[in-house]
Write an enzyme that holds these catalytic residues in place. Structure first.
Site, PDB file in Angstrom:
ATOM      1  N   THR A  61     -10.526  11.007   1.114  1.00 40.70           N
ATOM      2  CA  THR A  61     -10.536  11.437   2.687  1.00 40.70           C
ATOM      3  C   THR A  61     -11.981  10.983   3.106  1.00 40.70           C
ATOM      4  OG1 THR A  61      -9.083  13.235   2.290  1.00 40.70           O
ATOM      5  CG2 THR A  61     -10.471  13.339   3.934  1.00 40.70           C
ATOM      6  N   GLU A  79     -10.744   7.276   8.402  1.00 36.88           N
ATOM      7  CA  GLU A  79      -9.386   7.982   8.492  1.00 36.88           C
ATOM      8  C   GLU A  79      -9.217   9.128   9.671  1.00 36.88           C
ATOM      9  OE1 GLU A  79      -6.794  10.492   5.199  1.00 36.88           O
ATOM     10  OE2 GLU A  79      -8.936  10.198   4.980  1.00 36.88           O
ATOM     11  N   ASP A 137      -4.121  17.971   9.365  1.00 37.74           N
ATOM     12  CA  ASP A 137      -3.865  18.080   7.809  1.00 37.74           C
ATOM     13  C   ASP A 137      -2.816  18.926   7.479  1.00 37.74           C
ATOM     14  OD1 ASP A 137      -5.638  16.184   6.863  1.00 37.74           O
ATOM     15  OD2 ASP A 137      -7.144  17.505   6.224  1.00 37.74           O
ATOM     16  N   GLU A 149       9.859 -32.232  10.747  1.00 44.29           N
ATOM     17  CA  GLU A 149       9.049 -31.574   9.590  1.00 44.29           C
ATOM     18  C   GLU A 149       9.737 -31.937   8.259  1.00 44.29           C
ATOM     19  OE1 GLU A 149       9.956 -27.275  10.087  1.00 44.29           O
ATOM     20  OE2 GLU A 149       8.320 -26.844  11.773  1.00 44.29           O
TER      21      GLU A 149
END
Length: 425
Positions: free
Chosen positions: A228, A318, A352, A406
């Site tokens: 974290t 974060e 959270d 191509e």
């Protein structure tokens, strides 16, 4: 120019430690691939001292566990799940299928199709991560995933009742009391008793993250989540007690969890260490938070808000909490973050646990290129096309020339066949 009053470690894992984790995880995956359920049982006994007759928890057992828990616990879980579900539903409603006629007779579109089978990992370890049940299982169900299974480890040889309650209430179709790499691998590749999934999600320790990395390709994953990370951006209006409370509060996740403060106030910057010491004297999880701050904490003094944005985007943390006179300045200007928490009225703990946004977020600078887990992660954006005969003849002429350019002559034949078939109709 930014001044680093305190610098934390640049990485939470040494190369040697990472290599040991990588090797250990590879060995576990290979063992389960070869031995199936037998290996899972052996590994569960080895790591968790847990070897039940079946890892699958019957629905009746989950319902009995719910009855054993206090009403307040169940009500709180249900409240949190209502918030996560509500926001996920709003996110889903913002995602639309598309069909458009881009030129006469050329119809292109896309459909957002839910993944069929998802495996969710709900960590145990130092703390029972009850909230991870809402974030993964419930969000997958809102997305329309048909089968959502979930694994969580036993804690001290016992079933984590509150976690199981949350998993069941979130809508898990199958609940397994199984932890670690063996859980991720069993879900990803399947065993005699666990049907494999198409995607695995959820947070966890370094071993869980490494398992997801190695299993990616066999299955999809949400993201690789490390320790974290929490950044607080503060100016002269910020309260040092709040700044430190919010940093240490996230530092309790683990001893390698980075915490940083970017501030325009020298007074605030120079008062942080004293406040850290004061709060650690009474914080119940000080043994962990103290180490995370000591080894991975940073204090960065900047000249103005513009420089704060530059330094914050470099960190790409974060969680980014903004305690300034004008939090919306950072909403307008920051580009690299997992979740943004604007103003003193909110905090990372709300995100959270309960407010409604998802807590599975990018770490280790992954915020430079991805967001966190959300309802859209469980959807596959799949395109389709249909053409009228005249449009096929028109597009085919361009395709013929471009394929020949191509050197793809077999491709050219596909176009030529249709030009000849539809041009004269």
């Amino acid at each position: 120019m930014a001044t680093f009053i305190k610098s934390g470690a640049l990485s939470s894992n040494t190369k040697e430690a990472s290599m040991k984790v990588e090797t250990a995880v590879r060995d576990i995956i290979q063992k389960i691939e070869l031995e199936g359920d037998g290996a899972v049982k052996e590994l569960s006994q080895q790591f968790d001292k847990w070897e039940p007759e079946s890892f699958l928890l019957k629905k009746e057992e989950a319902e009995e566990i719910i009855k054993e828990l206090p009403d307040q616990v169940i009500n709180d879980i249900k409240f949190a799940q209502e918030q996560i579900k509500n926001f996920a539903e709003h996110q889903l409603n913002s995602i639309h299928d598309l069909e458009v006629e881009t030129r006469p007779g050329v119809i292109l579109g896309h459909k957002n199709i839910p993944v069929n089978n998802v495996g969710c990992y709900i960590p145990g370890g130092r703390y029972p991560m009850v909230a991870s049940s809402h974030m993964s299982i419930l969000t997958a169900k809102v997305a329309g995933v048909k089968r959502v299974i979930a694994c969580t480890p036993p804690i001290n040889g016992e079933i984590p009742k509150a976690t199981v309650a949350a998993m069941h209430l979130a809508g898990a179709d199958e609940i397994y009391i199984l932890g670690g790499v063996q859980a991720l691998t069993a879900m990803a590749i399947g065993t005699e008793s666990i049907d494999k999934v198409d995607m695995i999600v959820g947070p966890g320790n370094a071993f869980v993250a490494e398992a997801k990395r190695q299993l990616f390709g066999k299955v999809g994953i949400d993201l690789l989540a490390g320790p974290t990370e929490t950044l607080v951006i503060a100016d002269h209006t910020a309260d040092v007690e709040m700044v430190v409370t919010d940093i240490l509060g996230q530092g309790e996740h683990g001893p390698t969890s980075p915490g940083a403060v970017i501030t325009t106030s020298r007074t605030l910057a120079e008062s942080i260490e004293e406040e850290v010491s004061r709060q650690l004297e009474t914080l119940p999880t000080a043994d962990v938070a103290e180490v995370s701050w000591r080894d991975y904490g940073s204090i960065i003094l900047v000249e103005d808000l513009q420089e704060a944005v530059v330094e914050a985007d470099k960190l790409a943390y974060e969680h980014v909490e903004v305690l300034t006179a004008d939090p919306d300045y950072f909403l307008r200007n920051l580009t690299n973050y997992g979740g943004l928490f604007l103003g003193p009225e909110t905090n990372v703990a709300y995100g959270d646990k309960v407010v409604g946004t998802n807590h599975t977020l990018p770490t280790q600078q992954a915020a430079r290129y991805t967001g966190g887990l959300w309802v859209g992660k469980f959807l596959k954006n799949c395109t389709y096309q249909r053409l009228t005969e005249s449009a096929s003849a028109e597009i085919g002429k361009y395709a013929e020339r471009l394929c020949e350019l191509e050197g793809f002559m077999g491709h050219k034949k596909q176009a030529t066949l249709r030009v000849k078939k539809y041009e004269m109709l």
